[in-house]
Write a protein that holds these residues in place. Sequence first.
Motif, PDB file in Angstrom:
ATOM      1  N   TYR A 111       0.822  -1.211   0.000  1.00  0.00           N
ATOM      2  CA  TYR A 111       0.000   0.000   0.000  1.00  0.00           C
ATOM      3  C   TYR A 111       0.857   1.262   0.000  1.00  0.00           C
ATOM      4  N   GLY A 112       2.088   1.178   0.503  1.00  0.00           N
ATOM      5  CA  GLY A 112       3.009   2.303   0.353  1.00  0.00           C
ATOM      6  C   GLY A 112       3.314   2.554  -1.113  1.00  0.00           C
ATOM      7  N   LEU A 113       3.525   1.485  -1.849  1.00  0.00           N
ATOM      8  CA  LEU A 113       3.748   1.570  -3.291  1.00  0.00           C
ATOM      9  C   LEU A 113       2.499   2.089  -3.993  1.00  0.00           C
ATOM     10  N   LEU A 117       4.493   6.144  -3.410  1.00  0.00           N
ATOM     11  CA  LEU A 117       5.729   6.356  -2.656  1.00  0.00           C
ATOM     12  C   LEU A 117       6.511   5.048  -2.610  1.00  0.00           C
ATOM     13  N   ASP A 118       7.576   5.023  -1.823  1.00  0.00           N
ATOM     14  CA  ASP A 118       8.369   3.805  -1.682  1.00  0.00           C
ATOM     15  C   ASP A 118       7.682   2.830  -0.729  1.00  0.00           C
ATOM     16  N   PRO A 119       7.925   1.538  -0.881  1.00  0.00           N
ATOM     17  CA  PRO A 119       7.283   0.551  -0.005  1.00  0.00           C
ATOM     18  C   PRO A 119       7.567   0.752   1.477  1.00  0.00           C
ATOM     19  N   PHE A 147      -4.339   1.566   4.370  1.00  0.00           N
ATOM     20  CA  PHE A 147      -5.619   1.066   3.863  1.00  0.00           C
ATOM     21  C   PHE A 147      -5.674   1.378   2.378  1.00  0.00           C
ATOM     22  N   ALA A 148      -6.131   0.419   1.576  1.00  0.00           N
ATOM     23  CA  ALA A 148      -6.034   0.530   0.116  1.00  0.00           C
ATOM     24  C   ALA A 148      -6.709   1.781  -0.421  1.00  0.00           C
ATOM     25  N   VAL A 149      -7.928   2.071   0.038  1.00  0.00           N
ATOM     26  CA  VAL A 149      -8.681   3.205  -0.513  1.00  0.00           C
ATOM     27  C   VAL A 149      -7.988   4.518  -0.194  1.00  0.00           C
ATOM     28  N   VAL A 150      -7.515   4.677   1.042  1.00  0.00           N
ATOM     29  CA  VAL A 150      -6.811   5.908   1.420  1.00  0.00           C
ATOM     30  C   VAL A 150      -5.518   6.039   0.623  1.00  0.00           C
ATOM     31  N   SER A 151      -4.836   4.923   0.377  1.00  0.00           N
ATOM     32  CA  SER A 151      -3.591   4.966  -0.398  1.00  0.00           C
ATOM     33  C   SER A 151      -3.846   5.439  -1.822  1.00  0.00           C
ATOM     34  N   ILE A 152      -4.872   4.912  -2.459  1.00  0.00           N
ATOM     35  CA  ILE A 152      -5.155   5.299  -3.845  1.00  0.00           C
ATOM     36  C   ILE A 152      -5.618   6.750  -3.915  1.00  0.00           C
ATOM     37  N   MET A 153      -6.362   7.226  -2.903  1.00  0.00           N
ATOM     38  CA  MET A 153      -6.782   8.626  -2.883  1.00  0.00           C
ATOM     39  C   MET A 153      -5.582   9.549  -2.670  1.00  0.00           C
ATOM     40  N   THR A 154      -4.643   9.112  -1.836  1.00  0.00           N
ATOM     41  CA  THR A 154      -3.427   9.902  -1.626  1.00  0.00           C
ATOM     42  C   THR A 154      -2.590   9.950  -2.894  1.00  0.00           C
ATOM     43  N   SER A 155      -2.510   8.836  -3.599  1.00  0.00           N
ATOM     44  CA  SER A 155      -1.706   8.796  -4.830  1.00  0.00           C
ATOM     45  C   SER A 155      -2.242   9.769  -5.872  1.00  0.00           C
ATOM     46  N   CYS A 395       5.393  14.097   9.967  1.00  0.00           N
ATOM     47  CA  CYS A 395       6.800  14.461  10.178  1.00  0.00           C
ATOM     48  C   CYS A 395       7.739  13.289   9.907  1.00  0.00           C
ATOM     49  N   PHE A 396       7.175  12.092   9.668  1.00  0.00           N
ATOM     50  CA  PHE A 396       7.996  10.901   9.449  1.00  0.00           C
ATOM     51  C   PHE A 396       7.577  10.164   8.177  1.00  0.00           C
ATOM     52  N   SER A 397       7.276  10.922   7.124  1.00  0.00           N
ATOM     53  CA  SER A 397       7.042  10.385   5.775  1.00  0.00           C
ATOM     54  C   SER A 397       5.823   9.467   5.686  1.00  0.00           C
ATOM     55  N   CYS A 398       4.809   9.688   6.520  1.00  0.00           N
ATOM     56  CA  CYS A 398       3.627   8.814   6.519  1.00  0.00           C
ATOM     57  C   CYS A 398       2.485   9.428   5.717  1.00  0.00           C
TER      58      CYS A 398
END
Length: 695
Positions: A111-113, A117-119, A147-155, A395-398
């Motif tokens: 989900y990081g990918l 972003l990086d894994p 979470f998959a949906v939040v990751s795709i929305m962030t992307s 503050c920590f790349s999240c």
Amino acid sequence: MTIGGLKICSRRNSPISMIEVEKASMLDFEIKRRIIRQEDLEDVTGYDRHKNTPTESFAATLKSFSIKDAVFDTIPVLKWFPKYSIKNNLIGDLVAGFTVAIMHIPQGMAYGLLAGLDPIVGLYMAFFPTLVYFIFGTSRHVSTGTFAVVSIMTSKIVATYSSVGAESKGITDINEPSYTNYQVATAVTMVCGIFQIAMCFFRLGALASLLSQSLVSGFTTAAAVHVIVAQSKDLLGVTLPRHKGAFKIIFSIRDIILNLSTSNIYTIFVSIGCISFMILMNEIVKPWAAKRCKFPLPSELMAVIGFTAISYALNLGGSDYKVKEVGKIPTGLPMPEFPPFELLGLVAIDSIAVCIVSVSIVISMALIFAKKDSYEVRANQELLALGLSNIVGSCFSCIPLSVSLSRSIIQHQTGGKTQFASVVSAGLILILLLWVGPLFETLPRATLAGIIIVALKGMILQIGDLKKFYRESVLDVAVWIATFLTVVIIDIDIGLLTGVCVSFIALYIKGFKSYSCLLGQVSNTEIYVDVANHKNVTEVPGVKIFRYYGSVNFATSAGFKKELFDKIGINHKIIRRASLCGNKNDNKNSTLKGSVSYIRDAVEIEGQSEAKSLKCNLNSLIIDLSCMPHIDMSGYRTFLEIRNEMKLLDIKVLLTSPSDCVYDSLRRAVKIGEQSFECFPSIHDAVIYSNKIQQ
């Protein structure tokens, strides 16, 4: 026997058949009392509905304020952790934490990918914000992280505002500031945290419940389609341009079809192998093992380790095979760094949808587990915990924090009792971040894409919810379809907004749609029920009892009036003409009898013979207010119009059974100069009174 001035006579020896006894075990009573008007009831009960002024409310809050309680409420860990039972909870939390940590590794990397972003970002998510949630959260079982949906929305937001996204759109203006993917993603995370803390401050935790089940189902199903399309490039090993805005799914599918000839055959083999392995494990091996072992098989971690080893052994990332790998994974923890403040304003609007989705998922999941294990989850405290977790995480790349259904279920099923399981999980993730991470550098990206695709099975199968929603309401189906189509065809944030709007329209229609009926009396009782549904009841001679389910306000008063006249069988058009005639006759000093005569003549002209003797058949109209939650001034004036029009037929209008809030509305109307009504606390009081005045 006399109770409170009421004479109650018990007839225990009255003949009751055995069948009646079997149907209901009850005694037969006669209750004798005088007729009570609503204002008489005020005196008897000492009614005084006092509403505190803002000053009184503030003073009461200050009086009940306790610094100790405020601290414990704000930082729940201080309340429950000192009482932590090592004997009852520690083993379960250790097992759950270890199991969830194993799940975090493949899911976090995938989900990081997915977020662009990086894994490694997914592993940061399992550490920093999770520890903050442990301190401030109220749920014992949710597994926070990606979470998959939040990751795709962030992307989507990352692709819009990052320099990589700008280059893909041909924007090369050197005067424009450029931002990295990480800067945009962390700006989104911080904005979400700020929004969530603001929602907590304004006590808006209940807003999470406004997203209906049909909306969430349609939205997550459509988001799964976005995820599948986004992962297609890694599954096929092709390079695709990035699209922004409306119809990007359609454009992406077009590009995939046009670039199929450039697919990497070895990447496709890896994808097929990973998906086949995951399906085999999930559908056959896991169910078999679940009956024999308490711990779930970590099939995702097995796939990650296995394909990492295969890739390393065969050098799949080399020039011979050219399979795209995860690449360098840094060791250690990232240095804290605030996102660029100028970015916060740019991404604020786009981040609203991400904030709403993450809040809704977290609170709904927390409430599910709280209901199962009978403990309290405070929605506003969850907002605070999410907000602080996101601000620290930014503050920590999240990316924005959410929860995973699968991880949360596993944490609950493997014996997790408290959020200490998340601390155990975070500790194991820390070991991975410090030392083990580089071992996964040869992992093919196609493996993570395959894990994501298989994990989306549950979301895709939600399309079957349509059948359930159709049985419940056609409006729920409309919400699901509207949300799904707009998310898939147009875009995620626009689709969510559309779904919310359609959901509110459906909610309004459901609330606006009323129900009304006429009531009849159960023989020799004070019980009145719907005559249409209860065949063995009879209407009271000379009396119509009308019950309306719903509010009577400026929007519904016209419909209320129409339903009332339809139910009691009076042609409202004739009443209106009679009213006009009555006004003319009044100008000529005529009496009301002229109006009544006009009505009868008009009725005969209309051919409604049943209404010829209307005056003789109907003497009173009783409006039951017991199912009206609210009336406004427009509703009250509608009551007055009905009473004035009924006067033309010598029909008396009575009100009964108002709730306290409705009765207060009636009293306020009188205080500002409106005419008063005769009002009774029960239907039976009004019926008896009506019969008395007829005699």
